[in-house]
Design an enzyme around this catalytic site. Structure first.
Site, short mmCIF file in Angstrom:
data_model
loop_
_atom_site.label_atom_id
_atom_site.label_comp_id
_atom_site.label_asym_id
_atom_site.label_seq_id
_atom_site.Cartn_x
_atom_site.Cartn_y
_atom_site.Cartn_z
CE LYS A 183 87.43 -76.12 -51.09
NZ LYS A 183 88.76 -76.68 -50.75
CB SER A 223 90.92 -75.48 -53.75
OG SER A 223 90.71 -76.27 -52.59
CB SER A 272 92.82 -76.43 -50.30
OG SER A 272 93.25 -76.74 -51.60
#
Lengths: 481, 484
Positions: free
Chosen positions: A79, A154, A178
């Site tokens: 990420k 996210s 997330s």
């Protein structure tokens, strides 16, 4: 080469038997990314050259007959809020569009030391603020199961990259769901470890007391492998726990007979998607059939969790994001009105709407005259939420809930309604408030073929039993429900 | 000051702790390096970097706390003070806010012989910011440069209660504080370089009034000298405002040392809301009793305590004790000399009379005597040589000077220069006889009753022996022989 039909341990076994080279695999991965990612759009940055270099090193080891590391040659996606040396680390934000980190996050460093090959950095909601990856400052990532839908967020890019077979496993971060929400929406496994279990050094902070790095993978077994590598004390993170890390993989095959599973009545709310509810009930029956004891429990402060979370998380974020001021790195907007104007112009242009909204909320919550009523009160409720769980864990080993109230929603469906977006995290944020480990495992698909996620929560540092319970569900065919 | 007014003053002093590395990273704290040499992701506030506490800095802060008689709290909390400034890399400063490390201390001060206790409200720890460089670069007219070498350097802030009533008291408080911190080797006391900084809260009230007046905060007092001047100016200004029917506005004022006045910087309404909250990146700072006791045992005697000991044990005057404890190095020097020689009064005389003069002439700072050519051991040896009659007190003066010049021990100088005292009475007698023989006329006059010339004969004998003759023996022999 699509990675959808292979797991990390099988891949390493193929390397050992010299049935495959890492170079072939990595080349294949980038071909797959080229084919697939123009639709899915999971990656912000691709690291082809460095990945191929790493692959050649793995191949040299195989050639020389050296012992391979546990994750040797395993392609992973990271990420884009984790620092990787000499690579862009944007956090999905315009304000860090050109920011190259001079150092690497501890979790990424540990993966690399275990032989994993980083193929790229994945898209995310800006500074991890969002539940759909639509808040990225760059582009929207699509759900590989239905390109008109969101992948969740996210860590949407990380979840989508694994679901689409562009990476074998990925790292995400979870502040209020997330990792687990996108895992649920994309039909993969996602783990948020106990707070302090994985070092946050190099993870760009959103809400420091809630953030935690964790794995996304197709199977619980792979998630366990990743956890064994990334967990553990790190001198560079003062909040990392100096608690020994269990051997998680070893315990996965223990039967779950007699394990006590609690089902909190507060998590079956009105307005919950009927098909999701049905899948979770089927999961409960499956556990019953495995010999588990199902018990209804109560977590009475659940209804305050969302409000509490949005006070604490935004308060911390308002301070954590102050460093993006255009002075030392990242975006700097030209301004005629001196320093204050430069700050204003830079932050106005660099941050998206949701980030600005949360900075404002958090600034307000910490302001003198409001601190006691908002921030301090939220800290107190946070303690009550934790107590609910502690009480529950006196009676049960694991708590079972849906991961999200719905399946993946349509792109654009909730972007104008922040409150309904915030409610997609309603089942996941309690884990973060209480610092507990949670996992989302695939629990079948709805009538439209969209994945449903089952969430399991365990007591602090009980990742071993947590993954064991999840693994047994997967083994019993839970993902086919 | 107009005599119907009283000043009320409180001081907030920032002292840089003398650690080798910064408060939350391992970067060096060395002063004077090229800009941004001592930086890393942590002290530059790069995305993802996290603070890790330097526990040695905490030990030093505990030491300072104990040094000013504070209670050390078993738990202290790190908080964030949020504000935007280019030299503040994270957009917040890590400090201690509502749960400081140390509280409720006091320091004894004395002005014109009047002793007084000044209460310390608290000592908290925090990190320093970087430095804005507004000049010295080719583009300085357009740009400001930033140096983050200082960013993250450990500081303590020592806050008094509003107990001070004059600039002289403030000055003495600051001197005592500086002395204590230097003694403890936690701060180098250098106000000009900014390692000790001071802000003053000043208000005035009419004599007899119990309520405090509205206060102003004075900043930028970057020298010892200015502390008194700035406070005096501000007190006079406030009285003037009140006397002319005005009201004091609560505000922050800057001391302008060139114009010697204070100027308004920002009013209370413009004051920042720092939005303090506990730093989620750092756990509670737990200071157990064992830690405090370990620090306590490592502490040297403080100046006040040493002065008392010098007066009581060594029978020195208050004045001498004050001179000899001016710095920790000097009082260590003195005590070491006493330990080796057993002669406190003599040691004090040599140090105050000769050594301090040499230091002054050679610009030696008595804060650091590690390079002193004369060591306590050498001085003690010399004192012994005088005591056992090897050299006379007069010769010793020459020897002392020679020791300082060459760094050689007294014994060596005495041998080299042949300065050993002649105590053999036969040898001296020969010289006495010779002197009397050569001065037949004065001898005659002496014997005729002009005894005032005795000193002349002593001088002649000393001259003949190069000052080495034992004066007592010379006296005795001369009296005997002159008596006929």
């Amino acid at each position: 080469m699509n990675l959808r039909n292979i797991t990390a341990d099988k891949l390493v076994a193929l390397y050992r038997n010299r049935d495959l080279t890492a170079t072939e695999v990595i080349q294949g991965v980038f071909e797959e990314i080229e084919r697939t990612d123009k639709d899915v759009r999971a990656f912000i940055t691709l690291m082809r050259d460095r990945a191929l270099e790493d692959a050649r090193r793995v191949d040299a080891k195989i050639q020389a007959g050296e012992t391979l590391e546990p994750l040797a040659g395993v392609p992973v996606a990271i990420k884009d809020n984790m620092a990787v040396r000499d690579v862009l680390t944007t956090c999905g934000s315009r304000i860090l569009e050109n920011y190259i980190s001079p150092y690497t996050a501890t979790a990424v460093e540990r993966l690399r030391s275990a032989g994993a090959i980083v193929v790229g950095k994945t898209n995310m909601d800006e500074f991890a603020m969002g539940s759909s990856t639509e808040n990225s400052g760059f582009f929207v990532t699509r759900n590989p199961h239905d390109l008109t839908r969101v992948p969740g967020g996210s860590s949407g890019g990380s979840a989508a990259s694994v679901a689409a077979g562009m990476a074998l496993v990925a790292l995400g971060s979870d502040t209020g769901g997330s990792i687990r929400t996108p895992a649920s929406f994309c039909g993969v496994v996602g783990v948020k470890p106990t707070y302090g279990r994985v070092s946050r050094y190099g993870l760009v902070a959103f809400a420091s007391s809630l953030d935690q790095i964790g794995p996304l993978s197709k199977t619980v077994h792979e998630a366990a492998q990743i956890l064994e590598v990334i967990c553990g004390f790190d001198h560079y993170d003062s909040t990392s726990a100096d608690t020994p890390v269990d051997e998680i993989v070893k315990g996965l095959d223990q039967p779950v007979k007699q394990i006590r599973i609690g089902v909190p009545k507060e998590y079956f709310v009105d307005g919950m998607d009927a098909e999701v509810k049905a899948k979770i009930q089927a999961a409960i029956r499956l556990y019953e059939s495995l010999g588990c004891k199902i018990e209804e429990i109560s977590l009475p402060h659940t209804e305050y969790a969302v409000a509490t979370y949005y006070l604490i998380a935004t308060a911390e974020a308002s301070s954590n994001l102050a460093r993006y001021d255009g002075v030392r790195y990242g975006l700097r907007q030209a301004a005629n009105g001196g320093l204050q104007d430069m700050y204003r112009q830079t932050r106005m242009a660099g941050f998206g709407k949701e980030v600005k909204r949360r900075i404002l909320l958090g600034t307000y919550a910490l302001s003198s005259g409001y601190y006691d009523a908002y921030y301090l009160k939220a800290l107190k409720v946070r303690t009550l939420v934790l107590r609910d769980f502690q009480k529950a864990f006196e009676r049960v080993d694991v708590i079972l809930t849906p991961t999200a109230p719905t399946v993946a929603f349509k792109i654009g469906e909730k972007t104008d309604d922040p409150l309904s977006m915030y409610l997609s995290d309603i089942f996941t944020i309690t884990c973060n408030l209480a610092g507990l480990p949670g996992i989302s495992v695939p629990c079948g698909k709805n009538s439209e073929g969209l994945p449903v996620g089952l969430q399991l929560i365990a007591n602090h540092f009980q990742e071993g039993p947590l993954l064991q319970v999840a693994h047994q569900f997967e083994k019993a065919g839970g993902f086919l429900l | 000051m107009a005599n119907n007014y009283e000043a009320v003053i409180g001081l907030e002093c920032h002292a840089q702790l003398l650690t080798n590395s910064k408060l939350f990273c391992s970067c060096s704290t060395r002063f004077g390096e090229a800009p941004n040499m001592n930086t890393c992701p942590v002290c530059l506030g790069l995305p993802g970097a996290l603070p890790v506490l330097n526990r040695l800095a905490v030990s030093m802060a505990i030491k300072a706390g104990l040094g000013v008689n504070c209670r050390i709290n078993p738990e202290a909390q790190w908080s964030r003070k949020n504000y935007f400034y280019p030299d503040l890399p994270k957009g917040y400063q890590i400090t201690q806010y509502d749960r400081p490390l140390a509280q409720q201390g006091h320091i004894e001060i004395s002005v014109d012989g009047v002793k007084k206790t000044v209460r310390i409200n608290r000592i908290h720890m925090e990190e320093d910011a970087g430095k804005s460089l507004h000049e010295g670069f080719s583009d300085s007219s357009r740009n400001t440069h930033l140096d983050f070498n200082r960013s993250g350097v450990p500081l303590i802030e020592i806050v008094t209660e509003p107990d001070l009533r004059s600039s002289a008291e403030a000055y003495d408080y600051l001197s005592r504080l500086k002395e204590i911190l230097e003694y403890l080797e936690v701060n180098d006391g250098n106000m000009e370089e900014g390692s000790l900084r001071c802000d003053a809260n000043v208000s005035v009230r009419r004599a007899g009034e119990e309520k405090f007046g509205t206060r102003t905060e004075l900043k930028n007092i970057n020298s010892f000298r200015f502390v008194q001047k700035a406070i005096d100016y501000e007190v006079a200004r406030q009285i003037d405002v009140i006397e002319t029917g005005g009201r004091i506005v609560q505000e922050t004022r800057l001391w302008n040392s060139e114009e010697e006045r204070t100027v308004s910087m920002r009013s209370k309404e413009e004051a920042h809301d720092y939005r303090y909250f506990p730093d989620p990146d750092l756990p509670l700072l737990v200071v157990d009793n064992e830690w405090v006791e370990t620090v306590r045992h490592s502490m040297p005697a403080l100046p006040e305590e040493r002065r008392r000991r010098l007066v009581q044990e060594y029978a020195l005057s208050e004045y001498d004790a004050g001179v000899l404890t001016a710095t920790r190095a000097l009082s260590d020097f003195f005590e070491e000399t006493v330990k080796r020689s057993g002669q406190p009064k003599t040691a004090a005389n040599w140090i105050m009379g000769d050594l301090l003069r040499f230091y002054k002439e050679n610009n030696v700072d008595t804060k650091d005597l590690s390079q002193s050519p004369v060591t306590p051991e050498m001085l003690a040896d010399m004192i012994r040589l005088v005591e056992n009659g090897t050299i006379s007190g007069k010769i010793a003066k020459t020897v002392m000077e020679e020791m300082y010049k060459t760094g050689k021990p007294a014994q060596e100088i005495i041998e080299e220069k042949g300065l050993v005292q002649i105590s053999n009475s036969g040898e001296i007698e020969k010289i006495v006889d010779k002197v009397l023989e050569d001065n037949a006329k004065p001898v005659e006059q002496y014997r005729a009753g002009k005894t005032g010339s005795f000193g002349f004969f002593v001088g002649q004998v000393m001259k003949a022996t190069g000052g080495r003759a034992n004066p007592q023996t010379v006296n005795d022999l001369l009296r005997k022989k002159l008596a006929g």
